[in-house]
Design an enzyme around this catalytic site. Structure first.
Site, short mmCIF file in Angstrom:
data_model
loop_
_atom_site.label_atom_id
_atom_site.label_comp_id
_atom_site.label_asym_id
_atom_site.label_seq_id
_atom_site.Cartn_x
_atom_site.Cartn_y
_atom_site.Cartn_z
N ASP A 62 0.87 -1.18 0.00
CA ASP A 62 0.00 0.00 0.00
C ASP A 62 0.90 1.22 0.00
OD1 ASP A 62 -2.04 1.80 0.13
OD2 ASP A 62 -2.56 1.41 2.22
N ILE A 63 1.53 1.44 -1.13
CA ILE A 63 2.54 2.49 -1.26
C ILE A 63 1.88 3.73 -1.85
CG2 ILE A 63 4.78 3.08 -2.19
CD1 ILE A 63 4.70 0.67 -0.21
N GLU A 64 1.84 4.79 -1.05
CA GLU A 64 1.06 5.97 -1.44
C GLU A 64 1.90 7.24 -1.54
OE1 GLU A 64 -2.67 6.38 0.53
OE2 GLU A 64 -2.91 4.23 0.85
N GLY A 65 3.17 7.09 -1.80
CA GLY A 65 4.00 8.28 -1.94
C GLY A 65 5.42 7.90 -2.33
#
Length: 346
Positions: free
Chosen positions: A150-153
């Protein structure tokens, strides 16, 4: 004379259809861990609503950081208080539920500085959460089923390397499942490159907090267009529709159950890679009962009927029904619904 059984006709009950639906059709993935009021992990799995539970999150790692898991009010990792989750993880797995460690999140401190850094993070995950060995496993001796991205940046660099290193551990025995939760704008800015590796088993795309590609006031056009891009371009086993489980669970993108059932699911379920629905999160699902409301529609009677009629080598297949509401514990179909909905569909 020996009795020879031949498949001339088969009466299929709704119970059998339900079993086929649960085993071969759409499933529900849930995120658990970011609210101490959402019940225990064991209670989450005992609902019977979920086939995947993502433990959220390993929020600190990479680039020299000391890795740290954050399960909000559930346990204190600093005092090794999360090792008690081990028995609950095993309880979930005994029910056939895959338990994933979700890494990243929207408010974490994480990045990868190089391919070697990715290798070191993979090694840490293997030893501390997967099939390896360490004296300081944060969740005890339970072996998780895999890692959820869940990589959001960040820059988007080296996540493909991390996926390759993690996938390599599958050669050591138990398969390491890889899942991901990209944003619905295609391609995802953070892990778009990693998803192209073909190493991810399940991808639950976040169709919320992203107005250009989400449901909006009854209009599913943007969502449907984005869904087609994801299911046609990403080499994953299954693609899930990621949704907030309540209006308050996200800034935008919540889909009322009635619209999900009547508009959205009919538009996306024919995709060969349709996997089901992902929900954020268990806490919000508790508030609305969203998963309980939709689980019978994720894979419906029509889907199960198609699966059975194509797989069973019988001359005729009959739909078995209770003749009255009290004729069975569940599954009774009122005559108007049978005539107007069920029979036309099968």
């Amino acid at each position: 004379m020996l009795f020879k059984f031949t498949y001339q006709s088969v009466i299929v009950s709704l119970v059998v259809l339900a079993l086929v639906s649960n085993s071969e059709g759409g499933e529900i993935s849930i995120y658990w861990g970011q609210n101490g009021n959402e019940g225990t992990l064991a209670e989450t799995c005992a609902t019977g609503n979920y086939q995947f539970v993502n433990l959220a999150f390993l929020a600190t790692f990479g680039s020299g950081r000391t890795p740290m898991i954050n399960l909000a009010g559930h346990c204190d990792p600093y005092s090794h208080g999360c090792t008690g989750q081990s028995s609950q993880i095993k309880s979930c797995q005994a029910k056939g539920i895959k338990v994933m460690l979700s890494i990243g999140g929207g408010a974490g401190s994480y990045s990868l500085s190089s391919s070697d850094d990715a290798r070191q993070v993979a090694n840490y995950l293997w030893k501390n959460f997967l099939g390896g060995h360490s004296s300081s496993r944060p969740l005890g001796d339970a072996v998780l089923d895999g890692i959820d991205f869940d990589i959001e940046g960040g820059t988007g660099l080296y996540w493909d390397d991390l996926a390759r290193y993690l996938a390599g551990y599958s050669k050591k025995g138990k398969k390491v499942y890889l899942t991901a939760a990209p944003q619905c704008p295609f391609p995802d800015a953070s892990i778009g490159g990693a998803l192209k590796t073909g190493l991810f088993d399940y991808v639950w795309v976040q169709f919320y907090n992203n107005p250009p590609c989400q449901y909006s006031s009854g209009d599913i056009t943007n969502l449907k267009d984005a869904w087609k891009k994801w299911t046609s371009a990403i080499p994953a086993k299954k693609i899930f529709l990621g949704l907030p489980a309540a209006p308050d669970a996200a800034g935008s993108g919540f889909i009322p159950v009635s619209d999900l059932e009547s508009k959205v699911l009919p538009a996306i379920k024919d995709a060969a890679k349709y996997g089901g629905v992902m929900l954020w999160s268990k806490y919000y699902d508790d508030q609305t009962g969203y998963s309980s409301s939709i689980k019978s529609h994720i894979t419906d009677l029509e889907d199960a009927w198609k699966q059975l009629t194509s797989a069973i080598p019988a001359k005729k297949i009959f739909l078995g029904l209770p003749a009255a509401p009290d004729g069975a514990g569940s599954g009774f179909i009122p005559v108007p619904d049978l005539e107007s909905k069920v029979l036309p569909a099968i």
